[in-house]
Write an enzyme that holds these catalytic residues in place. Structure first.
Site, PDB file in Angstrom:
ATOM      1  N   ASP A   1      -0.204  -1.652  -3.321  1.00  3.17           N
ATOM      2  CA  ASP A   1       0.754  -2.469  -2.406  1.00  3.17           C
ATOM      3  C   ASP A   1       0.061  -3.694  -3.746  1.00  3.17           C
ATOM      4  O   ASP A   1       1.419  -4.464  -4.084  1.00  3.17           O
ATOM      5  CB  ASP A   1       0.100  -2.835  -1.220  1.00  3.17           C
ATOM      6  CG  ASP A   1      -0.095  -4.221  -0.657  1.00  3.17           C
ATOM      7  OD1 ASP A   1       1.683  -3.528  -0.160  1.00  3.17           O
ATOM      8  OD2 ASP A   1      -0.268  -5.077   0.277  1.00  3.17           O
TER       9      ASP A   1
ATOM     10  N   ASP B   1      -8.311  -3.710 -12.257  1.00  3.15           N
ATOM     11  CA  ASP B   1      -8.632  -4.862 -12.787  1.00  3.15           C
ATOM     12  C   ASP B   1      -7.535  -4.577 -14.253  1.00  3.15           C
ATOM     13  O   ASP B   1      -6.639  -5.571 -14.627  1.00  3.15           O
ATOM     14  CB  ASP B   1      -9.344  -4.792 -13.501  1.00  3.15           C
ATOM     15  CG  ASP B   1     -10.335  -3.938 -13.763  1.00  3.15           C
ATOM     16  OD1 ASP B   1     -10.220  -2.808 -13.688  1.00  3.15           O
ATOM     17  OD2 ASP B   1     -12.252  -4.099 -13.726  1.00  3.15           O
TER      18      ASP B   1
ATOM     19  N   ASP C   1       4.190  -5.390  -6.428  1.00  5.53           N
ATOM     20  CA  ASP C   1       4.609  -7.177  -5.958  1.00  5.53           C
ATOM     21  C   ASP C   1       4.187  -6.983  -7.248  1.00  5.53           C
ATOM     22  O   ASP C   1       5.439  -8.018  -7.801  1.00  5.53           O
ATOM     23  CB  ASP C   1       3.792  -7.271  -4.982  1.00  5.53           C
ATOM     24  CG  ASP C   1       4.178  -7.683  -4.026  1.00  5.53           C
ATOM     25  OD1 ASP C   1       4.449  -7.397  -3.570  1.00  5.53           O
ATOM     26  OD2 ASP C   1       3.988  -8.786  -3.248  1.00  5.53           O
TER      27      ASP C   1
ATOM     28  N   TYR D   1      -6.140   0.252   4.901  1.00  7.96           N
ATOM     29  CA  TYR D   1      -5.113   0.205   5.584  1.00  7.96           C
ATOM     30  C   TYR D   1      -5.445   0.467   7.002  1.00  7.96           C
ATOM     31  O   TYR D   1      -5.537   0.515   7.874  1.00  7.96           O
ATOM     32  CB  TYR D   1      -3.730   0.456   5.381  1.00  7.96           C
ATOM     33  CG  TYR D   1      -2.764  -0.513   4.502  1.00  7.96           C
ATOM     34  CD1 TYR D   1      -3.400  -0.649   2.647  1.00  7.96           C
ATOM     35  CD2 TYR D   1      -2.008  -0.991   5.090  1.00  7.96           C
ATOM     36  CE1 TYR D   1      -3.049  -1.753   2.573  1.00  7.96           C
ATOM     37  CE2 TYR D   1      -1.323  -2.104   4.302  1.00  7.96           C
ATOM     38  CZ  TYR D   1      -1.760  -2.068   3.331  1.00  7.96           C
ATOM     39  OH  TYR D   1      -0.865  -3.516   2.105  1.00  7.96           O
TER      40      TYR D   1
ATOM     41  N   LYS E   1     -10.929   2.484  -8.479  1.00  8.18           N
ATOM     42  CA  LYS E   1     -12.008   1.775  -9.527  1.00  8.18           C
ATOM     43  C   LYS E   1     -13.453   2.456  -9.216  1.00  8.18           C
ATOM     44  O   LYS E   1     -14.271   2.276  -9.012  1.00  8.18           O
ATOM     45  CB  LYS E   1     -11.754   0.219  -8.334  1.00  8.18           C
ATOM     46  CG  LYS E   1     -12.936  -0.590  -9.063  1.00  8.18           C
ATOM     47  CD  LYS E   1     -12.490  -1.427  -9.849  1.00  8.18           C
ATOM     48  CE  LYS E   1     -13.868  -2.171 -10.253  1.00  8.18           C
ATOM     49  NZ  LYS E   1     -12.871  -3.015 -11.277  1.00  8.18           N
TER      50      LYS E   1
HETATM   51  C1  IPM Z   1       4.610  -3.201   1.662  1.00  8.02           C
HETATM   52  C2  IPM Z   1       4.313  -4.081   3.024  1.00  8.02           C
HETATM   53  C3  IPM Z   1       3.469  -3.818   3.326  1.00  8.02           C
HETATM   54  C4  IPM Z   1       1.984  -3.629   3.254  1.00  8.02           C
HETATM   55  C5  IPM Z   1       3.189  -5.113   4.681  1.00  8.02           C
HETATM   56  C6  IPM Z   1       4.520  -5.566   4.993  1.00  8.02           C
HETATM   57  C7  IPM Z   1       2.346  -4.234   5.709  1.00  8.02           C
HETATM   58  O1  IPM Z   1       3.652  -5.275   2.533  1.00  8.02           O
HETATM   59  O2  IPM Z   1       5.166  -2.449   2.303  1.00  8.02           O
HETATM   60  O3  IPM Z   1       4.214  -3.153   0.630  1.00  8.02           O
HETATM   61  O4  IPM Z   1       1.379  -3.435   2.602  1.00  8.02           O
HETATM   62  O5  IPM Z   1       1.965  -2.349   2.996  1.00  8.02           O
HETATM   63 MN    MN Z   2       3.645  -5.142  -0.452  1.00  7.76          MN
END
Ligand code: IPM
Ligand code: MN
Length: 354
Positions: free
Chosen positions: A245, A221, A249, A142, A189
């Site tokens: 990240d 993975d 999710d 990032y 990894k």
């Molecule tokens: C998160 C989001 C952010 C990230 C984006 C919006 C920049 O997806 O907080 O997980 O990738 O960190």
């Molecule tokens: Mn995210």
């Protein structure tokens, strides 16, 4: 206690869900006799529209002078399909994390008993799952050097981590594991990436200092598979920025909806509390988004920023009651059984005293 809170609702559904979180904070402060002051700050696409900068200096000063930041979401479809835009709303979130030194992102994942049927995973797999993902937040791909070469026809993003960056996040993870079930999974990894080998080396060195923590190492993975194959395996999972990240999710499926996952970002300056879901522009302004992730982020704020555990618990109890009663938004209820964002928020604040 006097609580000075910066509210940065941002884009999309951010303002609606932060509005509900603010209501919950107000209600709890009234009940526990705290004085609270909210100050609004611009961030994301709205900030670009108003002053050309996704994280204006004025907002930064506000955050620095506050005791906690309540954050909504950033992102706007105007930028999503425009990869050549010189400025993007997401840069606002990256700048706030970097400038406040928020190197640790804590994302608890919990299967609510009343919602195990909603998870796309089998009930017996998720029932009882309860773990904490710790994502490094100010390093890695990032923030590493990035750019284009060959006249724009090649692009690169560098993943770089220093020993100091890795050590501080791993120590924090060992500490959290010590306060939970003493089981830490380091996700990397290391079979391919040099940065991962540095992480693994430092984690192995630290193991000696934390003899009561059981540590295991898992390739990312494989971790992506184990999270849905066997979520109850995990207690504390720590990983670098990009892996964290993606995995968080994925992990939100365990709870049943992305609209339930809260987070705290902590580090050097003011801590920030934010739902894991994004701006969800399709739902913006419709009063349909799930406010629970933002409300649970406010609970985390009481606990992590102020050490006010009872206040945090009061919010959690009310949220759990709303889920049990099925008083939920449309991501968790079909058709007529669904309630609006503000109705769910109202129900939760009216029931925070059980
Ligand atoms: C998160 C989001 C952010 C990230 C984006 C919006 C920049 O997806 O907080 O997980 O990738 O960190
Ligand atoms: Mn995210």
């Amino acid at each position: 206690m006097k609580l000075k809170i910066a509210t940065l609702p941002g884009d999309g559904i951010g303002p609606e869900v932060v509005g509900q979180a603010q209501k919950a904070v107000d209600a709890v402060c009234r009940r526990f006799h705290h004085e609270v002051e909210f100050t609004f700050g611009l961030v994301g696409a709205r900030a670009i529209d108003e002053c050309g900068d996704p994280y204006p200096e004025k907002t930064h000063q506000l955050c620095m002078q506050s005791d906690a930041v309540l954050f909504g979401a950033v992102g706007d479809p105007r930028y999503d399909n425009n990869p050549t835009s010189p400025v993007r709303p997401e840069q606002g979130l990256l700048a706030i994390r970097k400038k406040l030194g928020l190197y640790a992102n804590l994302r608890p994942v919990e299967a609510f008993a009343s919602l195990v049927e909603k998870s796309p995973l089998k009930k017996e797999l998720v029932d009882g799952a309860d773990f904490l993902c710790i994502r490094e937040l100010t390093g890695g791909t990032y923030f590493g050097e990035k750019g284009r070469k060959d006249n724009g026809n090649a692009a690169y993003d560098t993943c770089i981590y220093s020993r100091a960056e890795v050590e501080r996040i791993l120590r924090l993870a060992f500490d959290y594991a010590g306060r939970r079930r003493r089981h830490l999974t380091v996700v990397d990894k290391a079979n391919v990436l040099e940065t991962s080998r540095l992480w693994r080396q430092i984690a192995q060195e630290l193991e000696a200092e934390y003899p009561d923590i059981e540590v295991d190492y898992m390739y990312v993975d494989n971790a992506a598979m184990q999270l849905i194959r066997c979520p109850k395996f995990f207690d504390v999972l720590v990983t670098e920025n990009t892996f964290g990240d993606i995995l968080t999710d994925e992990a939100s499926c365990i709870s049943g909806s992305m609209g339930l996952l809260a987070s705290a970002s902590v580090g050097e300056h003011t801590s920030l509390f934010e739902p894991v879901h994004g701006a969800y522009p399709q739902a913006a302004g419709k009063n349909i988004a799930n406010p629970v992730a933002a409300i649970l982020s406010a609970a985390m704020m009481f606990e992590y920023a102020f050490g006010l555990m009872e206040e945090g618990k009061a919010i959690r109890r009310a949220v759990a009651a709303s889920l049990e009663k099925g008083y939920v938004t449309e991501d968790l209820a079909a058709g007529a059984a669904a309630h609006s964002t503000s109705e769910v928020g109202d129900w939760i604040i009216e029931n925070d005293h059980e």
